[in-house]
Design a protein around this motif. Structure first.
Motif, PDB file in Angstrom:
ATOM      1  N   VAL A 128       0.749  -1.367  -0.222  1.00 44.40           N
ATOM      2  CA  VAL A 128      -0.096   0.021   0.098  1.00 44.40           C
ATOM      3  C   VAL A 128       0.907   1.366  -0.072  1.00 44.40           C
ATOM      4  CG1 VAL A 128      -1.597   1.431   1.234  1.00 44.40           C
ATOM      5  CG2 VAL A 128      -1.905  -1.075   1.061  1.00 44.40           C
ATOM      6  N   THR A 129       2.057   1.385   0.833  1.00 48.52           N
ATOM      7  CA  THR A 129       2.784   2.295   0.789  1.00 48.52           C
ATOM      8  C   THR A 129       3.598   2.581  -0.365  1.00 48.52           C
ATOM      9  OG1 THR A 129       3.298   1.981   3.294  1.00 48.52           O
ATOM     10  CG2 THR A 129       4.852   3.216   2.200  1.00 48.52           C
ATOM     11  N   LEU A 130       4.030   1.667  -1.025  1.00 49.59           N
ATOM     12  CA  LEU A 130       4.850   1.715  -2.335  1.00 49.59           C
ATOM     13  C   LEU A 130       3.697   2.188  -3.237  1.00 49.59           C
ATOM     14  CD1 LEU A 130       7.418  -1.146  -1.956  1.00 49.59           C
ATOM     15  CD2 LEU A 130       7.471   1.025  -1.509  1.00 49.59           C
ATOM     16  N   LEU A 131       2.554   1.470  -3.219  1.00 49.41           N
ATOM     17  CA  LEU A 131       1.382   1.861  -4.203  1.00 49.41           C
ATOM     18  C   LEU A 131       1.315   3.349  -4.335  1.00 49.41           C
ATOM     19  CD1 LEU A 131      -0.841   1.210  -6.328  1.00 49.41           C
ATOM     20  CD2 LEU A 131      -2.354   0.964  -4.276  1.00 49.41           C
ATOM     21  N   ALA A 132       1.251   4.089  -3.383  1.00 50.53           N
ATOM     22  CA  ALA A 132       0.798   5.536  -3.133  1.00 50.53           C
ATOM     23  C   ALA A 132       2.066   6.464  -3.748  1.00 50.53           C
ATOM     24  CB  ALA A 132       0.908   5.917  -1.686  1.00 50.53           C
ATOM     25  N   ASP A 133       3.317   5.734  -3.598  1.00 47.98           N
ATOM     26  CA  ASP A 133       4.440   6.483  -4.078  1.00 47.98           C
ATOM     27  C   ASP A 133       4.286   6.419  -5.599  1.00 47.98           C
ATOM     28  OD1 ASP A 133       5.656   7.029  -1.740  1.00 47.98           O
ATOM     29  OD2 ASP A 133       6.895   5.413  -1.904  1.00 47.98           O
ATOM     30  N   GLU A 134       4.057   5.199  -6.083  1.00 47.96           N
ATOM     31  CA  GLU A 134       3.996   4.939  -7.707  1.00 47.96           C
ATOM     32  C   GLU A 134       2.806   5.925  -8.287  1.00 47.96           C
ATOM     33  OE1 GLU A 134       6.417   3.871  -8.983  1.00 47.96           O
ATOM     34  OE2 GLU A 134       7.074   2.221  -7.487  1.00 47.96           O
ATOM     35  N   GLU A 135       1.807   6.104  -7.557  1.00 47.57           N
ATOM     36  CA  GLU A 135       0.556   6.911  -8.189  1.00 47.57           C
ATOM     37  C   GLU A 135       1.027   8.225  -8.108  1.00 47.57           C
ATOM     38  OE1 GLU A 135      -2.829   5.624  -5.745  1.00 47.57           O
ATOM     39  OE2 GLU A 135      -3.376   3.866  -6.750  1.00 47.57           O
ATOM     40  N   ALA A 136       1.666   8.772  -7.015  1.00 43.14           N
ATOM     41  CA  ALA A 136       2.306   9.889  -7.150  1.00 43.14           C
ATOM     42  C   ALA A 136       3.153  10.290  -8.289  1.00 43.14           C
ATOM     43  CB  ALA A 136       3.001  10.392  -5.909  1.00 43.14           C
ATOM     44  N   HIS A 137       3.954   9.198  -8.538  1.00 38.54           N
ATOM     45  CA  HIS A 137       4.956   9.449  -9.709  1.00 38.54           C
ATOM     46  C   HIS A 137       3.791   9.625 -11.015  1.00 38.54           C
ATOM     47  CE1 HIS A 137       8.428   7.154  -7.577  1.00 38.54           C
ATOM     48  NE2 HIS A 137       8.342   8.437  -7.199  1.00 38.54           N
ATOM     49  N   ARG A 138       3.193   8.626 -11.300  1.00 43.86           N
ATOM     50  CA  ARG A 138       2.237   8.608 -12.373  1.00 43.86           C
ATOM     51  C   ARG A 138       1.351  10.062 -12.627  1.00 43.86           C
ATOM     52  NH1 ARG A 138      -2.458   4.343 -12.742  1.00 43.86           N
ATOM     53  NH2 ARG A 138      -3.237   5.911 -10.978  1.00 43.86           N
ATOM     54  N   THR A 139       1.101  10.522 -11.455  1.00 41.05           N
ATOM     55  CA  THR A 139       0.433  11.925 -11.430  1.00 41.05           C
ATOM     56  C   THR A 139       1.206  13.028 -12.145  1.00 41.05           C
ATOM     57  OG1 THR A 139      -1.144  11.240  -9.783  1.00 41.05           O
ATOM     58  CG2 THR A 139      -0.901  13.724 -10.142  1.00 41.05           C
ATOM     59  N   GLU A 140       2.507  12.890 -11.509  1.00 42.39           N
ATOM     60  CA  GLU A 140       3.562  13.875 -12.054  1.00 42.39           C
ATOM     61  C   GLU A 140       3.946  14.005 -13.269  1.00 42.39           C
ATOM     62  OE1 GLU A 140       7.931  15.363 -10.950  1.00 42.39           O
ATOM     63  OE2 GLU A 140       7.643  13.257 -10.593  1.00 42.39           O
ATOM     64  N   PHE A 141       4.054  12.602 -13.757  1.00 42.09           N
ATOM     65  CA  PHE A 141       4.353  12.368 -15.179  1.00 42.09           C
ATOM     66  C   PHE A 141       3.095  12.664 -16.317  1.00 42.09           C
ATOM     67  CE2 PHE A 141       8.293  11.307 -13.863  1.00 42.09           C
ATOM     68  CZ  PHE A 141       9.202  11.683 -15.097  1.00 42.09           C
ATOM     69  N   ARG A 142       1.835  12.143 -15.790  1.00 48.13           N
ATOM     70  CA  ARG A 142       0.739  12.582 -16.458  1.00 48.13           C
ATOM     71  C   ARG A 142       0.511  14.180 -16.817  1.00 48.13           C
ATOM     72  NH1 ARG A 142      -4.259   9.373 -13.359  1.00 48.13           N
ATOM     73  NH2 ARG A 142      -4.038   7.549 -14.847  1.00 48.13           N
ATOM     74  N   GLY A 143       0.969  14.851 -15.890  1.00 48.07           N
ATOM     75  CA  GLY A 143       1.005  16.525 -15.988  1.00 48.07           C
ATOM     76  C   GLY A 143       2.113  16.845 -17.097  1.00 48.07           C
TER      77      GLY A 143
END
Length: 151
Positions: A128-143
């Motif tokens: 769950v912790t690592l998933l949150a980090d990956e989702e944050a990376h994805r959001t940044e690169f979507r931007g």
């Protein structure tokens, strides 16, 4: 005895994180141009976080009396994250990062489900912790992708 599916997914996630580090590092080196600088800096920051993920996954495998895979077992899977032939093709790197992040997100969702089924709350919490980090990376690169597509 740890659940086989949990071990398999931990090992897959570990390998994926190590491959991501290699590809982020290479792309941070090879990209050229003023517009590439922000992407390169983001990749350099993410490298440290992805290495930390691999460390935590490897430690969890050790706790479960298993071990992370070595290079002899490594199978590359991130075709879209290979460095572009045109070193100014920043958008292809952004797309490759998004593919890698989506793959990691899928793996961590699978790991959460497997850990829950195996009654392994420690692995579930880690995923769950690592998933949150990956989702944050994805959001940044979507931007980043939106910015590049609007040019």
């Amino acid at each position: 005895m740890a659940d086989d599916r949990v071990i398999e997914l931990l090992r897959q996630a570990y390998s994926d994180e190590i491959e991501t580090v290699m590809n982020y590092q290479t792309n941070a080196i090879v990209l050229d141009g003023v517009r590439a600088e922000e992407i390169k800096e983001s990749l350099k920051q993410d490298i440290q976080e992805e290495l930390g993920h691999a460390e935590r996954l490897g430690q969890r495998l050790k706790q479960l009396d298993a071990q992370p895979p070595g290079s002899g077992e490594f199978v590359a899977r991130q075709d879209s994250l290979q460095p572009p032939a045109d070193s100014t093709d920043v958008l292809s790197v952004i797309e490759g990062v998004l593919d890698a992040e989506n793959d990691a997100i899928d793996t961590y969702h699978d790991l959460i489900d497997a850990a829950e089924a195996a009654d392994d709350p420690v692995t579930e919490d880690l995923a769950v912790t690592l998933l949150a980090d990956e989702e944050a990376h994805r959001t940044e690169f979507r931007g980043f992708r939106k910015e590049y597509r609007n040019d």
